[in-house]
Enzyme design. Structure first.
Site, PDB file in Angstrom:
ATOM      1  N   CYS A 195       0.845  -1.193   0.000  1.00 39.62           N
ATOM      2  CA  CYS A 195       0.000   0.000   0.000  1.00 39.62           C
ATOM      3  C   CYS A 195       0.885   1.249   0.000  1.00 39.62           C
ATOM      4  CB  CYS A 195      -0.920  -0.004   1.220  1.00 39.62           C
ATOM      5  SG  CYS A 195      -2.038   1.420   1.281  1.00 39.62           S
ATOM      6  N   VAL A 196       0.737   2.069  -1.017  1.00 37.71           N
ATOM      7  CA  VAL A 196       1.541   3.283  -1.134  1.00 37.71           C
ATOM      8  C   VAL A 196       1.191   4.270  -0.024  1.00 37.71           C
ATOM      9  CG1 VAL A 196       2.110   5.227  -2.621  1.00 37.71           C
ATOM     10  CG2 VAL A 196       1.763   2.971  -3.624  1.00 37.71           C
TER      11      VAL A 196
END
Length: 347
Positions: A195-196
């Site tokens: 997840c960025v």
């Protein structure tokens, strides 16, 4: 001119060196990027909520009359941000940590057995490693230890070579459902995705925290969207620039709500079937899932037990799931009948 540029560059380098010396956590470019995203997300929350309180006088009046309403809304905002930071700072469950714990327990057991001829208990704090499955189900706490390599090999079908389940990047034996994350440069248990916005992976240890964060974020966006619509309905004839700002923010909020709702439904489906995003998307590229039919969920233990394992199992317990046998896959592939529904086979 060249001398002046050189002096400026030297001054800049010294300033950055002092700054990174005071804040060593920001010396890594990846960490700087991660903290930049965190600050951006917090600022977005404050902007959407702050503009609402600045523009909407009716909301201020309602707060004076019914303070509990605004208090609940701000409490949800606070809980969402807290859940975000808890999720982003939690470990997804790295294979190397479990491998180290198992091997250390094995060494302690061997030393204790040589000294006293009695089984030793695990000295790795509260970390427990549970090997699930009907054939190899056992709790690895030091009473019957074995090396990490042997544990991993036992979770694959007979005849599997150790090279086929060894990560080519970090040279670690991967149990089923683990995958190497190129962003974190580590192998993650039950890898879901990187997840960025969190700046870390979502895996076995923080998937539940991630789901709750999505749930709270969705509720917050829905509530904020309702407040925006109530403001526009009551103040549509006010200065146009205020309406324009609120409409633009409401459009952005609507897009976020649609995305979050779809993400929440998708991850709820993954939880109920005990799957990960990586397994669902790359099913045909994972060797041990290629020959399994699409409608068969090899690691599912029924909806109720999947939910229990996802929500109620302590984060200090790492669950390693062996590949199901051919008999178990045949049972899972068998279509449901009315009798199966009455006997709660799906649960």
């Amino acid at each position: 001119m060249t001398t002046v540029m050189g002096i400026c560059r030297s001054f800049r380098d010294r300033a950055f060196a002092r700054f990174f010396h005071c804040f060593p956590c920001l010396s890594d470019p990846a960490r700087r990027s991660s903290w930049g995203l965190k600050v951006t997300l917090v600022m977005l929350h404050l902007i959407f909520v702050g503009i609402l309180f600045v523009f909407d006088g009716d909301l201020i009046e309602k707060t004076k009359k019914e303070p509990w309403y605004t208090a609940l809304y701000l409490l949800l905002l606070l809980a969402t941000l807290v859940q975000y930071f808890i999720t982003s700072s939690s470990s997804p469950g790295y294979v190397v940590d479990v491998m180290r714990a198992v091997n250390e327990t094995n060494v302690i057991y061997q030393k204790s057995s040589m000294a006293s001829k009695q089984p030793a208990s695990s000295q790795n704090g509260s970390l427990n490693v549970v090997i699930e499955g009907s054939q190899s189900g056992r709790n690895f706490q030091g009473s019957n230890p074995s090396s990490w390599t042997k544990l991993v090999i036992d979770m694959y079908p007979p005849g599997t070579s150790i090279r086929s389940c060894t990560c080519s990047y970090c040279n670690v034996e991967q149990p089923p459902r683990a995958k190497h994350c190129h962003d974190c440069d580590k192998c993650v248990l039950q890898f879901d995705h990187h997840c960025v916005w969190l700046g870390s992976c979502v895996g076995q240890d923080n998937h539940c925290k991630f789901w709750w964060y999505i749930c709270e974020e969705t509720a917050l966006c829905l509530w904020t969207g309702i407040l925006y619509i109530m403001y526009l309905k009551a103040n549509i004839s006010r200065p146009w620039w205020k309406d324009a700002i609120m409409i633009l923010l409401l459009i952005a909020l609507s897009i976020s709500i649609i995305f979050l709702l779809l993400l929440l439904l998708f991850h709820s489906y993954l939880v109920l079937t005990n799957q990960t995003t990586y397994e669902l998307v790359r099913r045909r590229r994972i060797p041990y899932l290629r020959r399994i039919p699409e409608r068969v969920y090899p690691f599912s233990k029924g909806i109720c037990r999947n939910l229990y394992n996802f929500c109620c199992v302590r984060s200090s317990i790492y669950s390693l799931e062996p590949l199901p046998s051919s008999q178990e896959l045949e049972e899972k592939a068998r279509p449901y009948t009315c009798l199966d529904i009455l006997t709660c086979r799906c649960c």
